[in-house]
Design an enzyme around this catalytic site. Structure first.
Site, mmCIF file in Angstrom:
data_model
loop_
_atom_site.group_PDB
_atom_site.id
_atom_site.type_symbol
_atom_site.label_atom_id
_atom_site.label_comp_id
_atom_site.label_asym_id
_atom_site.label_seq_id
_atom_site.Cartn_x
_atom_site.Cartn_y
_atom_site.Cartn_z
ATOM 1 N N ASP A 64 12.710 6.380 -3.876
ATOM 2 C CA ASP A 64 12.796 7.313 -2.751
ATOM 3 C C ASP A 64 14.207 7.836 -2.529
ATOM 4 O O ASP A 64 15.182 7.322 -3.094
ATOM 5 C CB ASP A 64 12.265 6.639 -1.465
ATOM 6 C CG ASP A 64 12.678 5.171 -1.343
ATOM 7 O OD1 ASP A 64 13.697 4.787 -1.947
ATOM 8 O OD2 ASP A 64 11.983 4.413 -0.662
ATOM 9 N N ASN A 84 7.930 -3.044 8.499
ATOM 10 C CA ASN A 84 6.566 -2.622 8.876
ATOM 11 C C ASN A 84 5.602 -2.675 7.681
ATOM 12 O O ASN A 84 4.517 -2.131 7.737
ATOM 13 C CB ASN A 84 6.584 -1.205 9.468
ATOM 14 C CG ASN A 84 7.105 -0.170 8.475
ATOM 15 O OD1 ASN A 84 7.376 -0.489 7.315
ATOM 16 N ND2 ASN A 84 7.256 1.060 8.917
ATOM 17 N N HIS A 144 6.135 -1.432 4.619
ATOM 18 C CA HIS A 144 6.156 -0.317 3.661
ATOM 19 C C HIS A 144 6.690 -0.754 2.296
ATOM 20 O O HIS A 144 7.472 -1.688 2.190
ATOM 21 C CB HIS A 144 6.944 0.894 4.209
ATOM 22 C CG HIS A 144 8.426 0.735 4.300
ATOM 23 N ND1 HIS A 144 9.187 1.412 5.236
ATOM 24 C CD2 HIS A 144 9.313 0.009 3.566
ATOM 25 C CE1 HIS A 144 10.455 1.111 5.071
ATOM 26 N NE2 HIS A 144 10.562 0.253 4.070
ATOM 27 N N GLU A 149 4.960 4.585 4.752
ATOM 28 C CA GLU A 149 4.861 4.023 6.084
ATOM 29 C C GLU A 149 3.395 3.704 6.411
ATOM 30 O O GLU A 149 2.483 4.172 5.713
ATOM 31 C CB GLU A 149 5.433 5.035 7.083
ATOM 32 C CG GLU A 149 6.900 5.408 6.812
ATOM 33 C CD GLU A 149 7.892 4.303 7.187
ATOM 34 O OE1 GLU A 149 7.683 3.140 6.790
ATOM 35 O OE2 GLU A 149 8.873 4.613 7.865
HETATM 36 C C1 F6R Z 1 14.207 1.400 -0.587
HETATM 37 C C2 F6R Z 1 12.808 1.126 -0.333
HETATM 38 C C3 F6R Z 1 12.367 0.310 0.836
HETATM 39 C C4 F6R Z 1 13.092 -1.035 0.949
HETATM 40 C C5 F6R Z 1 12.628 -1.800 2.173
HETATM 41 C C6 F6R Z 1 13.399 -3.092 2.371
HETATM 42 O O1 F6R Z 1 14.362 2.176 -1.746
HETATM 43 O O2 F6R Z 1 12.018 1.608 -1.047
HETATM 44 O O3 F6R Z 1 10.983 0.105 0.743
HETATM 45 O O4 F6R Z 1 12.872 -1.784 -0.213
HETATM 46 O O5 F6R Z 1 12.787 -1.006 3.321
HETATM 47 O O6 F6R Z 1 14.728 -2.808 2.680
HETATM 48 P P1 F6R Z 1 15.804 -3.977 2.880
HETATM 49 O O7 F6R Z 1 15.987 -4.636 1.561
HETATM 50 O O8 F6R Z 1 17.060 -3.265 3.332
HETATM 51 O O9 F6R Z 1 15.237 -4.894 3.912
#
Ligand code: F6R
Length: 275
Positions: A67, A136, A138, A143
């Site tokens: 992303d 959440n 994702h 989301e």
């Molecule tokens: C980032 C992504 C997100 C993160 C997730 C966890 O490229 O795709 O799904 O992997 O939000 O983020 P952290 O590791 O910061 O808790």
């Protein structure tokens, strides 16, 4: 789905890096799906160390990130491109032309999303997709209520995600872009292998829902239950709410598939399970 529990976040990140390194050694032209976020920083630090000290070779590797924020130029310090350059790309021998992230500045974001899918297809699909999990549930920026067959697209970020990611924007959730381009859940499920890493107590409840709860678009990580080759690696604190910890530990300690990877967590008798 395989669940591997490791004693510490450090052990979990190291095991994840070792699995990625093995995949790259087995297939030097690996198509690697990458994630950003705090959880991945230590994984990338290990990959950089392995490149420097163990000659881990990225010269033929191609990467696709999950992303990118909409409206942030690649050279913005909070862009995911900047994150990847900082934590990984500039420290290894990858050809910059082989590193791909969606272009959050594209005039037509829908066309950019289609183009990104096409680039993945041209490379033959993703061999290994690295994933984190959001607070959440994702994966990528899928989301809650993202269709479980969704493709790469523009999506609106929830307040929870903007709050989770505020640290990269001076601690202010309102500065986190409201939209992003993300691979879809369906895109992620097409990767030949998925590796999800979760660490820290803040992920315990949502990880249990994703792994042992019902398949639901409310927790898009639960879609990984459908994937034929998905490994979830968690430290003790992220795995604390899982119901079947004894079974997961026994499997990791005894399944020949993991024989080469048990050095981080030495084989030991698991209470309640016969070896
Ligand atoms: C980032 C992504 C997100 C993160 C997730 C966890 O490229 O795709 O799904 O992997 O939000 O983020 P952290 O590791 O910061 O808790």
């Amino acid at each position: 789905m395989n669940i591997i529990l490791q004693a510490t976040a450090r052990d979990a990140a190291l095991l994840t890096a070792r699995l990625l390194a093995k995949a790259l050694r087995d297939r030097p032209a690996l198509v690697l799906g990458l994630a950003t976020g705090r959880t991945m920083e230590e994984v990338y630090a290990h990959l950089v160390r392995m490149h420097r000290t163990e000659k881990l070779n990225f010269s033929l590797c191609r990467t696709f990130n999950l992303d990118e924020y909409a409206g942030l130029p690649a050279d913005h310090p909070s862009s995911y491109r900047a994150y990847m350059e900082h934590h990984l790309f500039r420290h290894i021998n990858i050809d910059p032309r082989n590193t791909h992230l969606p272009d959050g500045m594209a005039d037509d974001l829908n066309a950019e999303a289609d183009h990104y899918e096409a680039k993945i297809r041209v490379c033959g699909g993703i061999d290994v997709q690295l994933l984190g999990i959001g607070s959440n549930g994702h994966i990528g920026f899928n989301e809650p209520l993202s269709a479980l067959q969704s493709r790469t697209r523009v999506t609106a970020l929830t307040p929870a995600t903007r709050t989770q990611n505020a640290a990269m924007f001076g601690g202010k959730a309102q500065r986190v872009p409201a939209r992003a381009l993300t691979m879809g859940v369906g895109t992620i499920l097409e990767a030949r292998r998925c590796l999800l890493l979760a660490t820290g107590p803040a992920k315990a409840e949502i990880l249990a829902q994703a792994v042992e709860g019902p398949l639901t678009a409310m927790v898009t990580a639960s879609a990984l239950q459908l994937h034929p080759c998905c490994t979830v690696i968690a430290d003790e604190s992220a795995g604390a709410r899982l119901q079947n910890q004894t079974y997961y530990r026994w499997l990791f300690a005894n399944d020949p598939e993991w024989a080469d990877f048990r050095t981080v967590q030495k084989k030991r008798p698991v209470r309640g399970m016969q070896p």
